[in-house]
Motif scaffolding. Structure first.
Motif, PDB file in Angstrom:
ATOM      1  N   ILE A 221       0.934  -1.019   0.127  1.00 55.17           N
ATOM      2  CA  ILE A 221      -0.201   0.484  -0.040  1.00 55.17           C
ATOM      3  C   ILE A 221       0.883   1.333   0.262  1.00 55.17           C
ATOM      4  CG2 ILE A 221      -1.911   1.078   1.164  1.00 55.17           C
ATOM      5  CD1 ILE A 221      -2.482  -1.362   2.374  1.00 55.17           C
ATOM      6  N   GLU A 222       0.567   2.147  -0.932  1.00 54.27           N
ATOM      7  CA  GLU A 222       1.626   3.503  -0.843  1.00 54.27           C
ATOM      8  C   GLU A 222       0.679   4.211  -0.517  1.00 54.27           C
ATOM      9  OE1 GLU A 222       4.692   3.896  -1.220  1.00 54.27           O
ATOM     10  OE2 GLU A 222       5.544   2.885  -2.029  1.00 54.27           O
ATOM     11  N   TYR A 223       0.354   5.391  -0.072  1.00 51.58           N
ATOM     12  CA  TYR A 223      -0.172   6.665   0.363  1.00 51.58           C
ATOM     13  C   TYR A 223       0.798   7.665  -0.271  1.00 51.58           C
ATOM     14  CZ  TYR A 223      -1.627  10.438   2.920  1.00 51.58           C
ATOM     15  OH  TYR A 223      -2.347  11.332   3.160  1.00 51.58           O
ATOM     16  N   PHE A 224       0.430   8.332  -1.413  1.00 55.24           N
ATOM     17  CA  PHE A 224       1.176   9.358  -2.131  1.00 55.24           C
ATOM     18  C   PHE A 224       0.210  10.981  -1.779  1.00 55.24           C
ATOM     19  CE2 PHE A 224       1.053   5.925  -5.552  1.00 55.24           C
ATOM     20  CZ  PHE A 224       2.896   6.081  -5.540  1.00 55.24           C
ATOM     21  N   GLY A 225       1.114  11.909  -0.811  1.00 51.13           N
ATOM     22  CA  GLY A 225       0.907  13.210  -0.866  1.00 51.13           C
ATOM     23  C   GLY A 225       0.475  14.067  -1.709  1.00 51.13           C
ATOM     24  N   LYS A 249       6.001  12.761  -8.826  1.00 58.73           N
ATOM     25  CA  LYS A 249       5.392  11.586 -10.364  1.00 58.73           C
ATOM     26  C   LYS A 249       5.722  10.837 -10.757  1.00 58.73           C
ATOM     27  CE  LYS A 249       2.238  12.705 -14.469  1.00 58.73           C
ATOM     28  NZ  LYS A 249       1.415  13.963 -15.202  1.00 58.73           N
ATOM     29  N   GLU A 250       6.567  11.296 -11.016  1.00 48.98           N
ATOM     30  CA  GLU A 250       8.070  10.154 -11.768  1.00 48.98           C
ATOM     31  C   GLU A 250       8.374   8.660 -11.219  1.00 48.98           C
ATOM     32  OE1 GLU A 250      11.289  12.318 -13.421  1.00 48.98           O
ATOM     33  OE2 GLU A 250      10.035  13.112 -15.202  1.00 48.98           O
ATOM     34  N   SER A 251       8.089   9.259  -9.575  1.00 51.66           N
ATOM     35  CA  SER A 251       8.269   8.749  -8.699  1.00 51.66           C
ATOM     36  C   SER A 251       7.341   7.010  -8.611  1.00 51.66           C
ATOM     37  CB  SER A 251       8.691   8.374  -7.728  1.00 51.66           C
ATOM     38  OG  SER A 251       8.047   9.643  -6.556  1.00 51.66           O
ATOM     39  N   MET A 252       6.254   7.854  -9.163  1.00 57.63           N
ATOM     40  CA  MET A 252       5.198   7.244  -8.572  1.00 57.63           C
ATOM     41  C   MET A 252       4.834   6.858  -9.478  1.00 57.63           C
ATOM     42  SD  MET A 252       2.312   9.750  -7.838  1.00 57.63           S
ATOM     43  CE  MET A 252       0.498   9.399  -8.061  1.00 57.63           C
ATOM     44  N   ARG A 256       5.056   2.312  -9.596  1.00 58.38           N
ATOM     45  CA  ARG A 256       3.765   1.043 -10.553  1.00 58.38           C
ATOM     46  C   ARG A 256       4.467   0.459 -11.629  1.00 58.38           C
ATOM     47  NH1 ARG A 256       0.266   6.519 -11.628  1.00 58.38           N
ATOM     48  NH2 ARG A 256      -0.935   6.738  -9.845  1.00 58.38           N
ATOM     49  N   MET A 257       5.241   0.263 -12.601  1.00 54.37           N
ATOM     50  CA  MET A 257       6.474  -0.139 -13.230  1.00 54.37           C
ATOM     51  C   MET A 257       7.066  -1.082 -12.548  1.00 54.37           C
ATOM     52  SD  MET A 257       7.367   2.567 -15.825  1.00 54.37           S
ATOM     53  CE  MET A 257       8.748   1.432 -17.015  1.00 54.37           C
ATOM     54  N   ASN A 263       4.883  -8.273 -10.559  1.00 52.16           N
ATOM     55  CA  ASN A 263       3.521  -9.009 -10.541  1.00 52.16           C
ATOM     56  C   ASN A 263       3.568  -9.138  -9.005  1.00 52.16           C
ATOM     57  OD1 ASN A 263       3.229 -10.060 -13.181  1.00 52.16           O
ATOM     58  ND2 ASN A 263       4.837 -11.708 -12.705  1.00 52.16           N
ATOM     59  N   THR A 264       3.899  -7.915  -8.770  1.00 57.60           N
ATOM     60  CA  THR A 264       3.227  -7.449  -6.777  1.00 57.60           C
ATOM     61  C   THR A 264       2.029  -6.487  -7.331  1.00 57.60           C
ATOM     62  OG1 THR A 264       4.623  -5.920  -7.057  1.00 57.60           O
ATOM     63  CG2 THR A 264       5.655  -8.339  -5.976  1.00 57.60           C
ATOM     64  N   VAL A 265       1.493  -6.583  -5.861  1.00 54.16           N
ATOM     65  CA  VAL A 265       0.003  -5.596  -5.978  1.00 54.16           C
ATOM     66  C   VAL A 265       0.277  -4.268  -4.586  1.00 54.16           C
ATOM     67  CG1 VAL A 265      -2.181  -5.402  -5.258  1.00 54.16           C
ATOM     68  CG2 VAL A 265      -1.667  -7.598  -6.520  1.00 54.16           C
ATOM     69  N   MET A 266       0.397  -3.348  -6.445  1.00 55.78           N
ATOM     70  CA  MET A 266       0.300  -2.189  -5.385  1.00 55.78           C
ATOM     71  C   MET A 266      -1.569  -1.224  -5.192  1.00 55.78           C
ATOM     72  SD  MET A 266       2.849   0.965  -5.687  1.00 55.78           S
ATOM     73  CE  MET A 266       1.677   1.841  -7.547  1.00 55.78           C
TER      74      MET A 266
END
Length: 637
Positions: A221-225, A249-252, A256-257, A263-266
């Motif tokens: 789980i990621e909490y993006f600010g 935005k690039e780090s997000m 995701r990539m 094959n992991t879920v975020m």
């Protein structure tokens, strides 16, 4: 005609305040500038000039101690008695005059009443559910990352209002705290900030550490600010000639990539979810979409955990409830109005306030019912009822001149009482206060009454007293610069009564030294060594305080140049400090119930004649050098 006052002459600003004749007069007087002497001088002037008779002057203060002292000092200086009392005493006087008998003042301890009511209400399943929800998701005063202009401001706020989960983890944001508490409450096993299963470290970047990992589900789980527009707070920094928002935005995208490639879920949550009060709903929907197993703990289970592991939370909650109840009563609000006032807030702040109000309301109603059943009033009712009697024309006061001390602590209820009194029988008003020293916000004081004096009392004379007899120039500078960071504070230019430079026996110009400083001692031994070295550089007639938390802090002197033993005859601890030159300094030490230690030092080899010390714990010392008064702090960590 009036000088001296208590054997002292008055400065020009004090004299100007006393001699000005105006219907409304606000005197802004800094700390240590002689507010009380100014009030006494004003009364002496009014009497000597035959402006008013003694029984036509009223002096109002905020504590019994200050009112008693004021009364005694006025009588000693003028030879007559003046009505000097607290607002509560004035309220009592008015109610007694109207009813013919003194009111029944409740003996109920509000804090004890709240504890008892809470213990009873928690037995109700519906109340317990609200209580648990509040503790898990609404108890912390939360501000969004977007409300700050610098990273330092945000970090400072987090330090004072730490986001701590119910598992006692310190996390980096309030959004993360709510996510962690939701997972824990619903029996979902999680780990906070553990490295990603694949090492992604490079020469430029450290290994990727997601916000949360659910090991039983293999989900991150990621909490993006970011806000709705994809922007980050203004104080974030960019890289490689890109803006902070572009870099973020690039780090997000990279994260995701990474998850897609492996094959992991975020699951993604966002700062705007928190701002809009939708964070937990979004989290629940995304967890259920991934078929995460929920094993929610019952409210009873959570309550048992809270009682055993979070006692301090329960205690602080009682203090919060007491403050809110007092504020509601002193403002004479029905509880429905409090709910209405909360509607100005949006999103998470509205929910936080609503949650705590729903817990307080039944306790408030019980307390009001208990007072009514016993035909009693409390101190809040005393002022409000007196104000109502005056407004209804049931009481006519005899005063032609009213003086209010510590006016910065005036509340709406106290203002209303004064206003109704003036509406029925006009009087001259002389108020003395300092907006820099307002300390009764928890009891309803409102700085607007001093900041916008004209708005409440009409055209007014404004004066200042800025010569302080308490502080050194260096302390005035550092404290003034700090307070004036707030643009709403009244501008004052405090100056020391004696700005002559103090030079020690070693030729050190102490008056020009900075008032505050931090020395890292690292160990108790280093701390004591610093204390010893500092003593040798003190100017004559200095005093020093070490503020301590525990009585056994005196153990810092063990195995040090400071040797102590208790002297039964004198009833004090006598100590000797031997420096590296085998000079001796003797001192007497007192253990105070306030967890402080006072040491007065006399030296046969130095210039000191009166050095006092108060100790703080060996882990965090605060060393204060007094030049009326200069301060620096010493920390041993």
């Amino acid at each position: 005609m009036i000088c001296p006052i208590e054997g002292r002459s008055l400065d020009d600003q004090q004299l100007a305040c006393i001699l000005k004749e105006t219907r409304n007069h606000i005197v802004v007087a800094g700390a240590g500038t002689g507010k009380t002497i100014t009030v006494i001088a004003k009364i002496k002037f009014l009497l000597k000039a035959n402006k008013f008779k003694p029984n036509e002057i009223l002096v109002l203060s905020f504590t019994n101690a200050s009112a008693t002292e004021m009364c005694q000092r006025i009588r000693k200086e003028t030879g007559v008695s003046i009505d000097a009392m607290t607002f509560h005493k004035l309220g009592m006087t008015i109610i007694t005059a109207v009813n013919g008998v003194k009111p029944n003042i409740t003996q109920i301890s509000l804090s004890a009443f709240i504890r008892q009511a809470l213990n009873e209400l928690i037995k109700n399943p519906l109340y317990l559910k609200k209580f648990i929800t509040y503790l898990y998701f609404h108890r912390t005063k939360q501000k969004s990352e977007f409300e700050f202009t610098t990273q330092t401001e945000y970090n400072d706020y987090l330090e004072l209002n730490q986001p701590i989960t119910m598992k006692n983890e310190i996390v980096k944001s309030y959004g993360e705290m709510d996510i962690a508490n939701y997972l824990y409450k619903n029996g979902i096993n999680y780990q906070y900030e553990v490295p990603y299963k694949i090492n992604t470290a490079t020469e430029e970047y450290a290994r990727y550490v997601p916000d949360f990992y659910l090991p039983d589900e293999d989900i991150y789980i990621e909490y993006f600010g970011i806000n709705r527009n994809g922007k980050v707070p203004s104080y974030f920094t960019g890289k490689n000639n890109k803006t902070a928002s572009q870099t973020y935005k690039e780090s997000m995208i990279w994260k995701r990539m990474l998850h897609t490639e492996n094959n992991t879920v975020m699951l993604e949550l966002y700062g705007y979810d928190m701002l809009e009060g939708q964070l937990l709903q979004e989290l629940e929907e995304k967890l259920k979409a991934e078929n995460v197993s929920f094993k929610p703990k019952s409210d009873s289970e959570l309550w048992v955990e809270i009682k055993t592991t979070h006692k301090s939370i329960f205690e602080s909650l009682g203090r919060l409830f007491e403050t809110v109840i007092n504020l509601v009563k002193i403002n004479d609000y029905p509880f429905e109005k409090v709910y209405a006032l909360n509607k100005v807030h949006k999103g998470n702040q509205y929910q936080n306030n609503r949650s705590v109000l729903e817990l307080i309301e039944p306790i408030f109603n019980r307390y009001a019912a208990e007072l009514n059943k016993n035909s009693e009033i409390d101190f809040n009712d005393m002022i409000n009822l007196a104000s109502k009697y005056v407004a209804d024309g049931k009481y006519q006061h005899p005063y032609g001149y009213v003086i209010v001390d510590e006016y910065q602590d005036i509340s709406k209820a106290r203002y209303n009482l004064l206003k109704h009194m003036r509406d029925k029988n006009d009087y001259g008003l002389f108020c003395v206060g300092d907006d820099w020293q307002s300390i009764y916000g928890f009891a309803g004081s409102d700085l607007n009454y001093i900041l916008d004096f004209d708005r409440y009392w009409g055209v007014s004379e404004k004066s200042k007293i800025e010569t302080t007899y308490r502080f050194s120039p260096s302390l005035i500078q550092v404290s003034g610069e700090f307070v004036m960071k707030n643009p709403k504070q009244i501008k004052k230019k405090l100056r020391a009564a004696n700005e002559a430079l103090t030079v020690s026996a070693h030729g050190s110009n102490h008056a020009n030294e900075f008032s505050l400083g931090l020395i890292e001692g690292y160990t108790a031994k280093n701390t004591v060594t610093f204390m010893e070295n500092t003593i040798t550089d003190l100017p004559q007639n200095s005093s020093v305080f070490f503020i301590g938390r525990y009585n056994n802090d005196v153990k810092i002197f063990e195995n040090s140049p400071f040797k102590c033993h208790y002297e039964k005859v004198m009833g004090k601890t006598i100590g000797v400090c031997q420096d590296s030159c085998h000079h001796f300094t003797t001192f007497s030490l007192y253990i105070l119930q306030t967890y402080a230690v006072e040491i007065s030092i006399k030296s046969c080899s130095s210039v000191f004649t009166g050095l006092r010390k108060t100790l703080t714990s060996s882990s965090h010392f605060r060393h204060c050098r007094d030049q009326r008064f200069g301060f620096f702090s010493l920390a041993c960590s």
